[in-house]
Design an enzyme around this catalytic site. Sequence first.
Site, PDB file in Angstrom:
ATOM      1  N   VAL A  14       0.828  -1.206   0.000  1.00  0.00           N
ATOM      2  CA  VAL A  14       0.000   0.000   0.000  1.00  0.00           C
ATOM      3  C   VAL A  14       0.870   1.268   0.000  1.00  0.00           C
ATOM      4  CG1 VAL A  14      -1.793   1.277   1.224  1.00  0.00           C
ATOM      5  CG2 VAL A  14      -1.905  -1.210   1.128  1.00  0.00           C
ATOM      6  N   LYS A 105      -6.957  -0.973   9.751  1.00  0.00           N
ATOM      7  CA  LYS A 105      -8.301  -1.307  10.284  1.00  0.00           C
ATOM      8  C   LYS A 105      -8.241  -1.893  11.675  1.00  0.00           C
ATOM      9  CE  LYS A 105      -7.208  -4.544   7.286  1.00  0.00           C
ATOM     10  NZ  LYS A 105      -6.869  -4.393   5.988  1.00  0.00           N
ATOM     11  N   GLU A 129     -10.387   6.384   5.316  1.00  0.00           N
ATOM     12  CA  GLU A 129     -11.141   5.772   4.203  1.00  0.00           C
ATOM     13  C   GLU A 129     -10.567   4.405   3.821  1.00  0.00           C
ATOM     14  OE1 GLU A 129     -13.984   7.146   2.097  1.00  0.00           O
ATOM     15  OE2 GLU A 129     -13.834   4.975   2.040  1.00  0.00           O
ATOM     16  N   GLY A 134     -10.876  -1.061   0.794  1.00  0.00           N
ATOM     17  CA  GLY A 134      -9.850  -0.521  -0.115  1.00  0.00           C
ATOM     18  C   GLY A 134     -10.266   0.713  -0.874  1.00  0.00           C
ATOM     19  N   GLY A 187      -1.022 -14.395  -4.151  1.00  0.00           N
ATOM     20  CA  GLY A 187      -0.748 -13.261  -3.259  1.00  0.00           C
ATOM     21  C   GLY A 187      -2.001 -12.671  -2.640  1.00  0.00           C
ATOM     22  N   GLU A 190      -2.412 -14.509   2.768  1.00  0.00           N
ATOM     23  CA  GLU A 190      -1.093 -14.481   3.409  1.00  0.00           C
ATOM     24  C   GLU A 190      -0.632 -15.912   3.679  1.00  0.00           C
ATOM     25  OE1 GLU A 190       0.188 -11.487   5.095  1.00  0.00           O
ATOM     26  OE2 GLU A 190      -1.452 -10.184   4.433  1.00  0.00           O
ATOM     27  N   ASP A 201     -10.419  -9.856   9.832  1.00  0.00           N
ATOM     28  CA  ASP A 201     -10.315  -8.675   8.975  1.00  0.00           C
ATOM     29  C   ASP A 201     -11.713  -8.079   8.723  1.00  0.00           C
ATOM     30  OD1 ASP A 201      -8.623  -7.167   6.744  1.00  0.00           O
ATOM     31  OD2 ASP A 201     -10.433  -7.904   5.753  1.00  0.00           O
ATOM     32  N   LYS A 205     -13.484  -4.390   9.958  1.00  0.00           N
ATOM     33  CA  LYS A 205     -14.107  -3.458   9.010  1.00  0.00           C
ATOM     34  C   LYS A 205     -15.583  -3.215   9.354  1.00  0.00           C
ATOM     35  CE  LYS A 205     -11.050  -4.886   5.236  1.00  0.00           C
ATOM     36  NZ  LYS A 205     -10.915  -5.892   4.164  1.00  0.00           N
ATOM     37  N   GLY A 302      -5.054  -4.071  -2.599  1.00  0.00           N
ATOM     38  CA  GLY A 302      -4.118  -3.816  -3.695  1.00  0.00           C
ATOM     39  C   GLY A 302      -3.479  -2.459  -3.569  1.00  0.00           C
TER      40      GLY A 302
HETATM   41  N1  HSE Z   1      -6.837  -8.865   3.417  1.00  0.00           N
HETATM   42  C1  HSE Z   1      -7.900  -8.026   2.983  1.00  0.00           C
HETATM   43  C2  HSE Z   1      -8.815  -8.769   2.058  1.00  0.00           C
HETATM   44  C3  HSE Z   1      -7.452  -6.789   2.252  1.00  0.00           C
HETATM   45  O1  HSE Z   1      -8.552  -9.915   1.709  1.00  0.00           O
HETATM   46  O2  HSE Z   1      -9.818  -8.198   1.676  1.00  0.00           O
HETATM   47  C4  HSE Z   1      -7.065  -5.684   3.140  1.00  0.00           C
HETATM   48  O3  HSE Z   1      -8.115  -5.278   3.948  1.00  0.00           O
END
Ligand code: HSE
Length: 426
Positions: A14, A105, A129, A134, A187, A190, A201, A205, A302
Site C-alpha cells: 500500500v 483497520k 477511508e 480498499g 498473493g 497471506e 479482517d 471493518k 491492492g
Molecule cells: N486482506 C484483505 C482482504 C485486504 O482480503 O480483503 C485488506 O483489507
Amino acid sequence: MKKAGVAILGLGVVGGGVYKILTDKREFFKKTQGLDITVENVLERNVERALSLGIEKEKIATSIEEVVSNPNVDIVVEVIGGIEPSKTFVLKALKSGKTVVTSNKELFAKHWPELEKAAKKTKAGLFFEATCVGGVPIIRTLIDGMQANDIQSIKGIINGTTNYILTKMTYMGYSYEEALKEAQKLGYAEFNPTADVEGFDATYKISILSSLAFNTKVTIDKVYREGISNVNIKDINYGKEMGYTLKLLAIGKKTNSGIEVRVHPTFIKSENPLASVNDSFNAVHLVGDSVGEIMLYGRGAGDLPTGSAIVSDIIFALRHEDFYYTPFRNEEDDKSAKFQSDFNTRYYLRLTVQDKSGVLTKISGAIAKSNISIMEVKQTSFVEEGKAEIIITTHECYESAMRKTIDKLSQMSEVYSVDGVVRIED
Ligand code: HSE
C-alpha cells in the site's frame, strides 16, 4: 498554489501504491486540485525497498521523531498495519499536530476513541477511508453522503481473500484447501491466512462501518464472528441447487431489539446483486430510510486501489481548514446504544441420519417442538448403506433456539451427525 508535504510510514504494497500515485500524478493534482503534493519523508526499515522506488536517500527517515519534527511534513500516512509500532507512531504524529491518514483497520477498530481524542486535542485531522473496502469510498459515503438517512442495514462482502476462495469453491469445484493454496500462490492470501479466513479482517471493518452507520461505537466484541475454514463444498453445491450462493457476509442491522452485527458464511439468493460479486472483489449494500438501497462495488485491496483511498483522504484533508470528527459519541462503552446478540435469521442444516422409515417425521417433530418452522426438507441421493443425508431449511428463528435444537438433534439415536449449519439472509 498550495504546497503540502506527506510522510509515508511503511513502504509495503500500500505504501508503494501511495508513493506511486503521489509522484506519478503530481502535475495532475496541480491541475485538478490546485495542490502541489510532495513526499517529504518515508519511514521504512528496508532501505533497499525505498531506494528501489526512487526515493532520495535524504528523505528516508530513521525515526518517527525525525518525521514528526519535519516542518515540511503536513500529513502522515500510516500504512504499516498491526497495533505496534503503528499506534505509537500515529499518536506521536497527532500530538505534533500532524494530520494522519491510515489504512490500519485493526488499529482503528481497537483504538479509534483514543486516536480521536488525541486528534481533537491538537485539532489534527484523522482520516481512515482506506481502513474499509480498499478503493471503494464507503467511509465518505457514510459520513458525507447519507446524513439524511436513518440507516437500517449495511451488508457487504468486505474481504477479498475469502471471496476469492469461495468463488473458486463455487464455480470451479475446488476444496477449501485447494482454493486457499491458489489464493496464497496469487498473493491474495497471506502465508498465515488466519486474519482473513477466520473473519477477523471483516470483523474490524464491519465494526468501523457499523459504528458510522448506526452512530455509536460498535466494539469488536459486539461482532459475532465465524470464518470460512469449515465451509464444506457439499453445502455450497446443495445451496446452489436450492438457488443460494454462499458468501462471507458482514452484516450490521438495526432491529427492534437493538443493533446486531455479525460476520459469517451466509447463503444469499443467487439473484441478490451481492451473489454476483466474485473473485477478490468487494461490495457493500446499504439501506437508508430516505434514499432506499445503495450498492458500492470495487477492489477492496491492492496497491493502487487502497492508494486511491489514501490519496483521496490526503486531498480531502488539504481542502479543509477545520476537521470534523465522528458525528457520534465515540466511546468504548456507549451505554445509550442497545445491542442484540441473539439474532434472528433463517437456517440451512445438513444431517446424516439413519435411512429408515419414520426418521424424517421424528426429526421434523423435534424441530417443530422447538417452535422452529421448517421451510423445505429434502433427502439427497444415496450416501452409504443405511445412511441418508437430509437438508432442511427453516423460517426465521433465534440463534439460541437453533443452537439448542442442533444439540437435541445431535443426541437423537436416528441422527449420526449434524454436518452443515449455514445461516440464510433473504
Ligand atoms: N486482506 C484483505 C482482504 C485486504 O482480503 O480483503 C485488506 O483489507
